[in-house]
Design a protein around this motif. Sequence first.
Motif, short mmCIF file in Angstrom:
data_model
loop_
_atom_site.label_atom_id
_atom_site.label_comp_id
_atom_site.label_asym_id
_atom_site.label_seq_id
_atom_site.Cartn_x
_atom_site.Cartn_y
_atom_site.Cartn_z
N CYS A 129 -35.42 36.91 2.61
CA CYS A 129 -36.14 37.53 3.55
C CYS A 129 -37.25 36.53 4.57
CB CYS A 129 -36.96 38.68 3.19
SG CYS A 129 -38.09 39.74 4.57
N ASP A 145 -39.52 37.13 6.28
CA ASP A 145 -40.88 37.76 6.61
C ASP A 145 -41.62 37.45 5.32
OD1 ASP A 145 -42.75 38.74 8.05
OD2 ASP A 145 -41.82 40.73 8.32
N LEU A 148 -33.92 39.95 7.42
CA LEU A 148 -35.06 40.59 7.01
C LEU A 148 -34.81 41.76 5.91
CD1 LEU A 148 -36.90 42.38 10.10
CD2 LEU A 148 -37.76 40.61 8.32
N CYS A 156 -39.47 44.82 4.79
CA CYS A 156 -39.75 44.24 6.00
C CYS A 156 -39.42 44.81 7.39
CB CYS A 156 -39.91 42.68 6.00
SG CYS A 156 -40.70 41.90 4.73
N GLN A 157 -38.29 45.50 7.41
CA GLN A 157 -37.76 45.80 8.61
C GLN A 157 -38.74 47.20 8.82
OE1 GLN A 157 -33.43 47.09 8.48
NE2 GLN A 157 -33.28 45.35 6.89
N ALA A 196 -41.90 45.92 10.03
CA ALA A 196 -41.76 45.15 11.47
C ALA A 196 -41.35 46.28 12.88
CB ALA A 196 -40.71 44.19 11.43
#
Lengths: 165, 165
Positions: free
Chosen positions: B119, B121, B156, B160-161, B164
């Motif tokens: 990931c 992020d 991602l 984290c999706q 975000a």
Amino acid sequence: MPAKPKSADIAFRKHDHRRCQRQLMSAAKRLCEVRQLRLTSRRRQVLEILLASHRPMGAYDILAELNRGGAVDRIAPPIVYRALEFLVAEGLIHRIESRNAFICCIQPGHQNGAQFLICRDCERIAELENSDRSLLAEANSLGFEVDHSVVEITGLCAECQKHAG
Amino acid sequence: MPAKPKSADIAFRKHDHRRCQRQLMSAAKRLCEVRQLRLTSRRRQVLEILLASHRPMGAYDILAELNRGGAVDRIAPPIVYRALEFLVAEGLIHRIESRNAFICCIQPGHQNGAQFLICRDCERIAELENSDRSLLAEANSLGFEVDHSVVEITGLCAECQKHAG
DNA sequence: GGCATAATGTTATATTATAACGTAACCTAA
DNA sequence: TTAGGTTACGTTATAATATAACATTATGCC
Ligand SMILES: [Zn+2]
Ligand SMILES: [Zn+2]
Ligand SMILES: [Zn+2]
Ligand SMILES: [Zn+2]
């Protein structure tokens, strides 16, 4: 039309590389025109160096090539890294993560999902042309949103298997 | 019996990591006994540092961890690199090529063909458990004899999706 | 031309990795 | 038990790869 070699393992085969080189450079120029990007002389120089063979080169090898001929004002690493960054971003070259090296792409504009076979003996690298979908499908099934994939397979190419007995 | 997490994306899930850690360390000890290899205290120390989390660490991060506490005789990079080399060779940890980092393996003894979701992020890395055969089959069909494969997919993660948007 | 932007150039330094060589621990077999 | 081979560890120095920060030049547009 972009250069489209017939074989996935072009780096391992004899071919008319002069022609290959010209095609890839033209494709790069066209791609930059279409995208309204500047294929400046530095960028072109770096691309030319990588197009000279299908072999991977380290950033410092490229730097040495640029500085060859004992020019008075030798250029410094950031210049090379910046040109490489541009070329990678536009899919004109690829970075080989497991070698800290760069190689020309045989499908100009190819921005991710490249896959490589790397011979540990002759050090040649072949870029496969069929992206693998099953892997990306698995990632997606886990809810992972894919940006970029690195696939680098090391081993012995057919040629080197013969020599090695 | 080696630690066998249920999920491919263990690094992205809550789990009893204390237990996970103990299991992986025991598996490493057993594996070294069976193979008649020495899991020396340096090697164990380095493995412990990597087992402390499912996050990747650079060699110098591990070095800093070893030198933590302001010990008088600080150890130097080659020591860490040698321990890492041993642990990678035995499949107790993996090297993440696209990050110049190392991470504990969740299938001790896993010597090649690991695949990762990384990931961008949160920087967590999940090791997939199903090696991809189709890719290796393609390599073989081209007469390429595979040693080792690097598969690292960046993107991602599901968590984290959400964050975000 | 004047201005904004993108690209290049320059200097210094950060980060990652290994070569080379010496010392200590471990193992086995007189 | 100790000599001798082997493996692992420790130390120093340096190699190889990469980037931060900032100055300068080129380009495109009004
Ligand atoms: Zn060619
Ligand atoms: Zn490509
Ligand atoms: Zn865990
Ligand atoms: Zn693994």
